[in-house]
Scaffold this motif. Structure first.
Motif, PDB file in Angstrom:
ATOM      1  N   THR A 518       0.835  -1.197   0.000  1.00  0.00           N
ATOM      2  CA  THR A 518       0.000   0.000   0.000  1.00  0.00           C
ATOM      3  C   THR A 518       0.875   1.256   0.000  1.00  0.00           C
ATOM      4  O   THR A 518       2.103   1.179   0.106  1.00  0.00           O
ATOM      5  N   GLU A 519       0.228   2.404  -0.061  1.00  0.00           N
ATOM      6  CA  GLU A 519       0.962   3.671  -0.072  1.00  0.00           C
ATOM      7  C   GLU A 519       1.841   3.826   1.164  1.00  0.00           C
ATOM      8  O   GLU A 519       3.001   4.257   1.063  1.00  0.00           O
ATOM      9  N   SER A 520       1.328   3.481   2.322  1.00  0.00           N
ATOM     10  CA  SER A 520       2.133   3.636   3.539  1.00  0.00           C
ATOM     11  C   SER A 520       3.378   2.766   3.491  1.00  0.00           C
ATOM     12  O   SER A 520       4.464   3.179   3.924  1.00  0.00           O
ATOM     13  N   ASP A 521       3.238   1.565   2.934  1.00  0.00           N
ATOM     14  CA  ASP A 521       4.403   0.683   2.779  1.00  0.00           C
ATOM     15  C   ASP A 521       5.413   1.302   1.814  1.00  0.00           C
ATOM     16  O   ASP A 521       6.627   1.291   2.053  1.00  0.00           O
ATOM     17  N   ILE A 522       4.895   1.833   0.699  1.00  0.00           N
ATOM     18  CA  ILE A 522       5.758   2.438  -0.312  1.00  0.00           C
ATOM     19  C   ILE A 522       6.585   3.559   0.303  1.00  0.00           C
ATOM     20  O   ILE A 522       7.814   3.629   0.144  1.00  0.00           O
ATOM     21  N   LEU A 523       5.914   4.464   1.004  1.00  0.00           N
ATOM     22  CA  LEU A 523       6.596   5.636   1.546  1.00  0.00           C
ATOM     23  C   LEU A 523       7.586   5.260   2.642  1.00  0.00           C
ATOM     24  O   LEU A 523       8.663   5.857   2.748  1.00  0.00           O
ATOM     25  N   LYS A 524       7.244   4.267   3.452  1.00  0.00           N
ATOM     26  CA  LYS A 524       8.178   3.829   4.492  1.00  0.00           C
ATOM     27  C   LYS A 524       9.438   3.240   3.862  1.00  0.00           C
ATOM     28  O   LYS A 524      10.564   3.551   4.295  1.00  0.00           O
TER      29      LYS A 524
END
Length: 569
Positions: A518-524
Motif C-alpha cells: 500500500t501507499e504507507s508501505d511504499i513511503l516507508k
C-alpha cells in the motif's frame, strides 16, 4: 480459454472470418438499442484504432438501476514519429470538445487518444481525424502500431531524415484493407473480396499479437528502443546518417502470477543501411507472422518468438528472407532516456521548447489552462509540434522572433514548468476508470504519490537527483514500468508491486522488490532507501545503480528474473 495447445485461439478465427477487418461493424454502428458493439466486432474494431470501454466508477450504481454499463470508446490517432502541424493540433483540440470528454491525451507511443467517445460519434470522429491527414487504422490490434522516433535529438540536423524513415516504415506496414475507408470514410463498398482486398505483408489473420517499432538517435534513448519488438538505432558518422543498428525482441507486458510471462529487452541483431530499412521491417514482421504463437495470446508477442528460437535463428531467418545478411552492428552509447525541458537551440538557429505534461493529459480545469494555452500557441506557431514518448510536448522549430510571444502565452495561462526532476521523469498509463484491464489507479494517482516522494527527496536532500518513476494499473506495461528506476504495477485497488533497479538510459530491466503493498508501505520503504542513498551513493551514481550496488535488488540480465525477489546468498 483455449484448452488445445495446437488449436489457434478464438481471435484467430474472428480475424480470418472478418472479411479483412470488416466484421459486422457497419451494421453495429446503426444499432441504437445499446451503446456497445458485439464481442467479435470489439476485437476487430481494435484494428481500426478503437477500444470499447465503460466508466468503471459507475458500474455498480448503473447495475443497481438495471442499466447497462456506461459504454464509450477510446479512439487512438496514429502520429508516426510524433510530429503534427499546428493546424492538426487545432483540429484535435476541436474534436476533444465536439466528440470526446474535453481532454486530449498524449500516449506513451507518441499518439493522440480521445476518451469518452459514444458510439454514434465514432464515425464522425474518425472521419474528422482523416480530414487532417491522420488516421486511426493500426493504432491498435494485431498489426504494427504507431512507429516512434526520437523527438528532440542533440543532432537536430539529421532528425528530419530519420523521421522520414520512421514515417516510411509506418506507411509501408499499414494494413491494405479497404474496410477502413469503406466503414469510416464512406468509401466505395468492396464488391469482390478476392479482387480488391489483399494483405501482402499480414495475410488474412494478420499478426499473432501487436507489434511495436521505434527509431532512435543516440545518445538519447527517449523512445525506450529496447522495449520494442523491432528497433532502429541511427548510426551517425561525420554528421551523416550511415545506417541503423537493428534490435529485436523487446516487450513489456506480463501477467501477474504467471512465470511464463515476463518483460524483455531487445537484442542487437546487426546493422543495415538506410535503403534496407523497409526490407528489414517487412521481413521481420513476416517472420513473426509465420512463426509467432497463435495458440496462446500470452505467449504470442515477438519477444517470445525470439527468446524461444534464439537470436542466431532469427538472424538466419532474416538473412534468408532478405537474400543477404545484415552487417555487424556498430558501437553506440545511450546517456539519457527522458526529455530535455525548456528552450533548446537547433543547429539551424531555431528553437524547441519542451513542455512537461503530467501523464500526457492536456486539459483545462480549475488548476490548469494548458489546453487553452496550447490552442493559443497553435494559432500563432509556424513550426510543428512533437509528441514525445514520455507524454510531453515539444513546440518545435520556433524562430527567435516568436520565442517571447510563446513565453508570454505560457505565462498568461500560468503554465507552471517548475516541477521536480523526478516528476519530469514520471509516467503513468490511463488505468481507472476506463481501462478494462486496470486493477489499480495510475494516471489519477501518480501525481499525488509524486508529491509525497518529492517530500521524501527534500527530507534527505536528494532533490537534485531525478529518479525515473513509472506506474501502471496492470502488468501489461503501457508506461514501460519495468525499465524504470522505481516501477509500480497495480495489483488491486490501492495495492502495487514495487520494482527497483532500472537504468536511466533504458538499457536494464528492474526487479521485484516488494509485492502487493500500500501507499504507507511504499513511503516507508522509500524513506529508508532514500536515507541510505543520500549517505552512501557515490558521485553521480543513479538511484537505479545504487539499489543494485546496495543489494536491494540484483542486476537483471533476463526478463525471467524481473519477478523474482532478490535474496542474498
Amino acid at each position: 480459454m483455449n484448452t488445445n495447445k495446437n488449436q489457434p485461439v478464438a481471435v484467430e478465427f474472428i480475424k480470418e472470418n472478418s472479411n479483412f477487418l470488416r466484421g459486422t461493424i457497419a451494421s453495429e454502428l446503426g444499432n441504437e438499442v445499446t451503446g456497445s458493439i458485439s464481442e467479435n466486432d470489439t476485437q476487430i474494431s481494435k484494428f481500426h484504432g478503437i477500444y470499447q470501454q465503460d466508466d468503471r466508477d459507475l458500474r455498480k450504481e448503473r447495475s443497481k438501476q438495471k442499466l447497462e454499463p456506461l459504454y464509450s470508446f477510446m479512439i487512438r490517432a496514429r502520429v508516426p514519429g510524433g510530429i503534427c502541424t499546428p493546424e492538426q493540433w487545432l483540429a484535435i483540440d476541436d474534436m476533444a470538445d465536439r466528440y470526446a470528454n474535453g481532454s486530449i491525451r498524449i500516449t506513451t507511443r507518441q499518439a493522440f487518444q480521445f476518451h469518452g467517445v459514444i458510439k454514434k460519434n465514432l464515425k464522425p470522429t474518425i472521419a474528422a481525424i482523416n480530414q487532417q491527414l491522420m488516421d486511426t487504422i493500426a493504432a491498435c490490434g494485431d498489426v504494427n502500431r504507431n512507429v516512434m522516433c526520437t523527438a528532440n535529438p542533440e543532432l537536430s540536423s539529421i532528425h528530419y531524415r530519420v523521421y522520414q524513415d520512421a514515417k516510411a516504415i509506418s506507411d509501408h506496414l499499414t494494413p491494405q484493407t479497404s474496410a477502413y475507408h469503406e466503414i469510416w470514410i464512406d468509401g466505395e463498398k468492396v464488391k469482390s473480396e478476392s479482387k480488391t482486398d489483399h494483405e501482402p505483408i499480414y495475410g488474412k489473420t494478420y499478426l499473432p499479437r501487436k507489434f511495436k517499432i521505434a527509431v532512435v538517435i543516440p545518445p538519447d534513448n527517449d523512445v525506450d528502443v529496447l522495449a520494442h519488438d523491432l528497433g532502429f538505432i541511427a548510426i551517425i558518422e561525420n554528421h551523416e546518417l550511415v545506417g541503423y543498428n537493428v534490435t529485436v525482441g523487446g516487450g513489456m507486458g506480463t501477467t501477474h502470477g504467471d512465470s511464463s510471462t515476463f518483460p524483455l529487452l531487445a537484442h542487437t541483431l546487426g546493422f543495415c543501411t538506410p535503403d534496407q530499412v523497409l526490407l528489414v521491417a517487412e521481413n521481420t514482421v513476416k517472420i513473426q507472422r509465420d512463426h509467432g504463437d497463435r495458440t496462446n495470446r500470452k505467449h504470442a508477442r515477438f519477444k517470445y518468438t525470439v527468446d524461444d528460437h534464439g537470436i542466431d535463428w532469427l538472424r538466419g531467418q532474416l538473412s534468408d528472407h532478405m537474400g543477404q545478411p545484415l552487417l555487424a552492428a556498430k558501437k553506440i552509447e545511450f546517456t539519457h532516456n527522458g526529455d530535455r525541458f525548456g528552450w533548446r537551440k537547433n543547429l539551424d538557429g531555431s528553437w524547441n521548447h519542451t513542455l512537461f505534461i503530467a501523464n500526457g493529459r492536456v486539459k483545462d480545469d480549475g488548476m490548469n489552462s494548458l489546453r487553452t494555452a496550447l490552442r493559443e500557441i497553435a494559432q500563432i506557431h509556424q513550426g510543428n509540434f512533437r509528441l514525445t514518448a514520455n507524454q510531453n510536448l515539444i513546440i518545435a522549430q520556433v524562430p527567435d522572433s516568436a520565442k517571447n510571444q510563446i513565453d508570454q502565452l505560457l505565462g498568461l495561462y500560468k503554465i507552471n514548468q517548475q516541477v521536480s526532476l523526478t516528476r519530469q521523469l514520471s509516467m503513468a498509463c490511463v488505468a481507472l476508470p476506463t481501462c478494462s484491464l486496470a486493477m489499480a489507479e495510475a494516471e489519477r494517482y501518480l501525481p499525488e504519490l509524486i508529491n509525497q516522494i518529492d517530500g521524501l527527496q527534500q527530507k534527505h536532500h536528494i532533490s537534485n537527483r531525478g529518479i525515473m518513476i513509472r506506474m501502471t494499473g496492470c502488468p501489461n506495461g503501457c508506461a514501460r514500468p519495468f525499465i524504470a528506476e522505481i516501477g509500480f504495477v497495480g495489483k488491486a485497488l490501492g495495492r502495487y508491486n514495487m520494482y527497483l533497479g532500472g537504468k536511466p538510459d533504458g538499457t536494464r530491466l528492474n526487479q521485484l522488490y516488494l509485492e502487493n503493498i500500500t501507499e504507507s508501505d511504499i513511503l516507508k520503504q522509500l524513506d529508508d532507501i532514500f536515507s541510505h542513498y543520500a549517505k552512501d551513493a557515490i558521485s553521480n551514481e543513479s538511484f537505479g545503480d545504487f539499489v543494485i550496488r546496495a543489494q536491494y535488488v540484483s542486476a537483471v540480465t533476463h526478463g525471467k528474473q524481473v519477478h523474482l525477489k532478490w535474496v542474498e546468498s
